[in-house]
Motif scaffolding. Structure first.
Motif, PDB file in Angstrom:
ATOM      1  N   LEU A 131       9.262  -2.183   8.049  1.00 41.38           N
ATOM      2  CA  LEU A 131       8.525  -3.209   7.529  1.00 41.38           C
ATOM      3  C   LEU A 131       8.577  -4.393   8.417  1.00 41.38           C
ATOM      4  O   LEU A 131       7.614  -5.169   8.539  1.00 41.38           O
ATOM      5  N   SER A 132       9.597  -4.588   9.113  1.00 40.19           N
ATOM      6  CA  SER A 132       9.768  -5.453  10.029  1.00 40.19           C
ATOM      7  C   SER A 132       8.799  -5.335  11.294  1.00 40.19           C
ATOM      8  O   SER A 132       8.046  -6.338  11.779  1.00 40.19           O
ATOM      9  N   ARG A 133       8.877  -4.114  11.726  1.00 42.58           N
ATOM     10  CA  ARG A 133       8.121  -3.574  12.943  1.00 42.58           C
ATOM     11  C   ARG A 133       6.732  -3.584  12.509  1.00 42.58           C
ATOM     12  O   ARG A 133       5.636  -3.673  13.542  1.00 42.58           O
ATOM     13  N   PHE A 134       6.260  -3.328  11.262  1.00 41.19           N
ATOM     14  CA  PHE A 134       4.853  -3.338  11.209  1.00 41.19           C
ATOM     15  C   PHE A 134       4.596  -4.316   9.971  1.00 41.19           C
ATOM     16  O   PHE A 134       4.563  -3.731   8.573  1.00 41.19           O
ATOM     17  N   PRO A 135       4.337  -5.541  10.183  1.00 47.84           N
ATOM     18  CA  PRO A 135       4.201  -6.416   9.257  1.00 47.84           C
ATOM     19  C   PRO A 135       2.955  -6.201   8.404  1.00 47.84           C
ATOM     20  O   PRO A 135       2.662  -6.709   7.165  1.00 47.84           O
ATOM     21  N   GLU A 136       1.852  -5.417   8.886  1.00 50.47           N
ATOM     22  CA  GLU A 136       0.466  -5.334   8.243  1.00 50.47           C
ATOM     23  C   GLU A 136       0.887  -4.451   6.924  1.00 50.47           C
ATOM     24  O   GLU A 136       0.286  -4.113   6.139  1.00 50.47           O
ATOM     25  N   ALA A 144       2.484  -6.397   4.265  1.00 52.85           N
ATOM     26  CA  ALA A 144       1.376  -7.052   3.434  1.00 52.85           C
ATOM     27  C   ALA A 144       0.582  -6.245   2.752  1.00 52.85           C
ATOM     28  O   ALA A 144       0.385  -6.745   1.469  1.00 52.85           O
ATOM     29  N   ILE A 145       0.309  -4.982   3.045  1.00 56.95           N
ATOM     30  CA  ILE A 145      -0.405  -4.186   1.963  1.00 56.95           C
ATOM     31  C   ILE A 145       0.493  -3.870   0.943  1.00 56.95           C
ATOM     32  O   ILE A 145      -0.032  -3.793  -0.254  1.00 56.95           O
ATOM     33  N   TRP A 146       1.736  -3.570   0.979  1.00 64.78           N
ATOM     34  CA  TRP A 146       2.655  -3.305   0.088  1.00 64.78           C
ATOM     35  C   TRP A 146       2.701  -4.371  -1.116  1.00 64.78           C
ATOM     36  O   TRP A 146       2.582  -4.302  -2.110  1.00 64.78           O
ATOM     37  N   LEU A 147       2.952  -5.619  -0.446  1.00 63.25           N
ATOM     38  CA  LEU A 147       2.870  -7.011  -1.213  1.00 63.25           C
ATOM     39  C   LEU A 147       1.717  -7.242  -1.994  1.00 63.25           C
ATOM     40  O   LEU A 147       1.848  -7.819  -3.182  1.00 63.25           O
ATOM     41  N   SER A 148       0.449  -6.654  -1.471  1.00 63.86           N
ATOM     42  CA  SER A 148      -0.591  -7.043  -2.044  1.00 63.86           C
ATOM     43  C   SER A 148      -0.862  -6.329  -3.390  1.00 63.86           C
ATOM     44  O   SER A 148      -1.572  -7.028  -4.112  1.00 63.86           O
ATOM     45  N   ASP A 149      -0.193  -5.292  -3.706  1.00 61.79           N
ATOM     46  CA  ASP A 149      -0.107  -4.558  -5.030  1.00 61.79           C
ATOM     47  C   ASP A 149       1.094  -3.688  -5.028  1.00 61.79           C
ATOM     48  O   ASP A 149       1.144  -2.563  -4.837  1.00 61.79           O
ATOM     49  N   LEU A 150       2.068  -4.561  -5.630  1.00 54.36           N
ATOM     50  CA  LEU A 150       3.469  -4.179  -5.530  1.00 54.36           C
ATOM     51  C   LEU A 150       3.595  -2.736  -6.435  1.00 54.36           C
ATOM     52  O   LEU A 150       3.913  -1.609  -5.956  1.00 54.36           O
ATOM     53  N   ASP A 194       2.545   4.519   7.298  1.00 57.53           N
ATOM     54  CA  ASP A 194       1.358   4.144   6.551  1.00 57.53           C
ATOM     55  C   ASP A 194       2.024   4.154   5.110  1.00 57.53           C
ATOM     56  O   ASP A 194       2.042   5.098   4.434  1.00 57.53           O
ATOM     57  N   VAL A 195       2.188   2.953   4.227  1.00 57.16           N
ATOM     58  CA  VAL A 195       2.593   2.920   3.103  1.00 57.16           C
ATOM     59  C   VAL A 195       1.521   3.332   2.204  1.00 57.16           C
ATOM     60  O   VAL A 195       2.088   3.516   1.052  1.00 57.16           O
ATOM     61  N   LEU A 196       0.326   3.723   2.390  1.00 50.91           N
ATOM     62  CA  LEU A 196      -0.778   4.276   1.535  1.00 50.91           C
ATOM     63  C   LEU A 196      -0.954   5.863   1.776  1.00 50.91           C
ATOM     64  O   LEU A 196      -1.760   6.334   1.400  1.00 50.91           O
ATOM     65  N   ARG A 197      -0.014   6.491   2.868  1.00 47.69           N
ATOM     66  CA  ARG A 197      -0.317   7.936   3.213  1.00 47.69           C
ATOM     67  C   ARG A 197      -0.281   8.691   1.790  1.00 47.69           C
ATOM     68  O   ARG A 197       0.476   8.545   0.876  1.00 47.69           O
ATOM     69  N   SER A 198      -1.488   9.329   1.756  1.00 43.46           N
ATOM     70  CA  SER A 198      -1.727  10.422   0.585  1.00 43.46           C
ATOM     71  C   SER A 198      -2.774  11.476   1.005  1.00 43.46           C
ATOM     72  O   SER A 198      -3.804  10.996   1.304  1.00 43.46           O
TER      73      SER A 198
END
Length: 432
Positions: free
Chosen positions: A271-276, A279-285, A351-355
């Motif tokens: 999360l530090s290496r990929f701040p974007e 941001a995606i995670w924080l936008s809709d926890l 990719d925190v949205l990977r599905s």
């Protein structure tokens, strides 16, 4: 990578291959996946253990799934965490569910699973939230700290010790012995490298003695913890023997503590290496947490391989274009399979949205799928909710100090910083 470079890959080299960059490891496994058949490697030298005939490396997801779904042919009882056959005394001591086959494995898994009653599970889940909040309370005012020692290592250790009734005074001892047991190739944990098998045996024995002492105490004075349940009540007419209980505890603090610890450590680093992605995670926890947790587990793959051996009574079988016969060893490299482009789009991307995300970070399908996967997911979810909401500017300030290991994708130290401050957690305010 060229053909010459492919031939130079040495999966036994902890100083070279497993200590090289993650990018180098990715490229090497990509080369091995594209090789026809199954690449074969000699066995590593491990202390005084006799050197065996070698092993085949499984790096493609399809091959690992097939082996995992055929436990009668590809057995665990000859060893699971090393290509090297363990000495009998160490094999007996570490004889837990992960190294058992057939009816015996089913019996132990059934007993342990049914000991986790709904009431106990509710208490464990609630405790995870309180422990995670308390850990962040301890670091939020510091500004700088070690994310591994102060956060990632603390959460699963405290949860498991609370769950089993290990007193707080013994938690440091459990952590030390677990590090020695799983870090036998790392000089930071094992000073004497002459006989790592003996180091592993000594650590396992000490953990076993701790659990046997605790079990004797709980047998006389039962509490609300898991060990009291296992020693004081029979489940469907069955109970664990003292040696089985000790082995289960060793598995719990090894697999349950170290793997969750390293998933959390890698998650903080990513999360530090990929701040974007942060941001995606924080936008809709609430919506992103389930997919983000799975992606952290996929990307980190804390347990990088498990071994299977073709059963002596099994007929020869083809796997990955290779004919395998009785006694042949295979190492299933989960880390490589979780980056197989046949199953994952852009697999090297975090990719925190990977599905969908059909990873095998908790092991392959079949009887040895991780019994603690649900708890691990809960721990990772809760600690990142605390960190993201209460320390949103948390960032890594130095390179992760990685564990020297081919088995555990570990981080020993990870310096981080954040703006000091924050308030008491919602969990603690609600409990006040």
């Amino acid at each position: 990578m060229t053909a010459i470079e492919r031939n130079a890959i040495d999966l036994n080299d902890t100083d070279g291959f497993w200590s090289a960059s993650i990018e180098h490891r990715q490229a090497a496994f990509e080369a091995l996946r594209e090789q026809p058949g199954l690449p074969f490697f000699p066995e590593p030298v491990l202390g005084l253990a006799p050197r065996g005939p070698g092993y085949y490396a499984l790096t493609r997801m399809d091959d690992i799934l097939r082996a995992s779904r055929d436990p009668a042919r590809f057995i665990s009882g000859r060893g699971s965490g090393s290509a090297v056959d363990l000495p009998p005394e160490l094999a007996d001591l570490g004889q837990s569910m992960i190294t058992m086959d057939g009816p015996r494995h089913g019996r132990l898994r059934r007993i342990v699973s049914r000991a986790f009653t709904p009431r106990m599970l509710d208490a464990v889940v609630e405790n995870v939230a309180h422990v995670a909040a308390g850990i962040v309370d301890e670091v939020i005012g510091r500004g700088e700290f070690d994310a591994v020692a102060d956060v990632a290592a603390e959460l699963p250790l405290r949860v498991i010790c609370d769950m089993t009734g290990v007193p707080a005074s013994q938690q440091g001892f459990v952590s030390e012995q677990t590090n020695r047991m799983l870090g036998i190739a790392d000089p930071d944990y094992v000073v004497d490298q002459d006989d790592p098998m003996q180091v592993m045996s000594d650590a396992s024995r000490r953990l076993s003695e701790l659990m046997l002492d605790l079990a004797a105490h709980r047998s006389a004075r039962p509490g609300d913890d898991l060990i009291s349940t296992l020693v004081s009540a029979q489940i469907d007419g069955e109970a664990l023997s003292p040696s089985e209980l000790a082995s289960f505890f060793i598995l719990l603090v090894g697999a349950g503590n170290e793997t969750t610890r390293n998933a959390i450590s890698w998650g903080i680093e990513l999360l530090s290496r990929f701040p974007e992605q942060r941001a995606i995670w924080l936008s809709d926890l609430d919506a992103v947490t389930p997919t983000a947790v799975e992606e952290i587990v996929r990307w980190s793959t804390p347990v990088m391989f498990q071994r299977r051996t073709v059963a002596e009574q099994a007929e020869p079988a083809e796997l990955g274009g290779q004919l395998l016969g009785p006694g042949d060893k295979i190492l299933m490299f989960y880390w490589a399979a979780n980056r197989d482009p046949r199953h994952f789009s852009d697999p090297d991307r975090f990719d925190v949205l990977r599905s969908p995300n059909p990873h095998i970070g908790f092991g392959g399908p079949g009887p040895h799928f991780c019994l603690g996967a649900h708890l691990a997911r809960r721990e990772i979810s809760v600690i990142f909710r605390e960190l993201l909401t209460r320390m949103p500017d948390l960032r890594v300030t130095g390179e992760p100090v990685r564990l020297r290991s081919a088995l555990v994708n570990g981080i020993k130290s990870l310096p981080v910083t954040s703006t000091p401050g924050g308030s008491t957690s919602e969990v603690h305010r609600g409990a006040a």
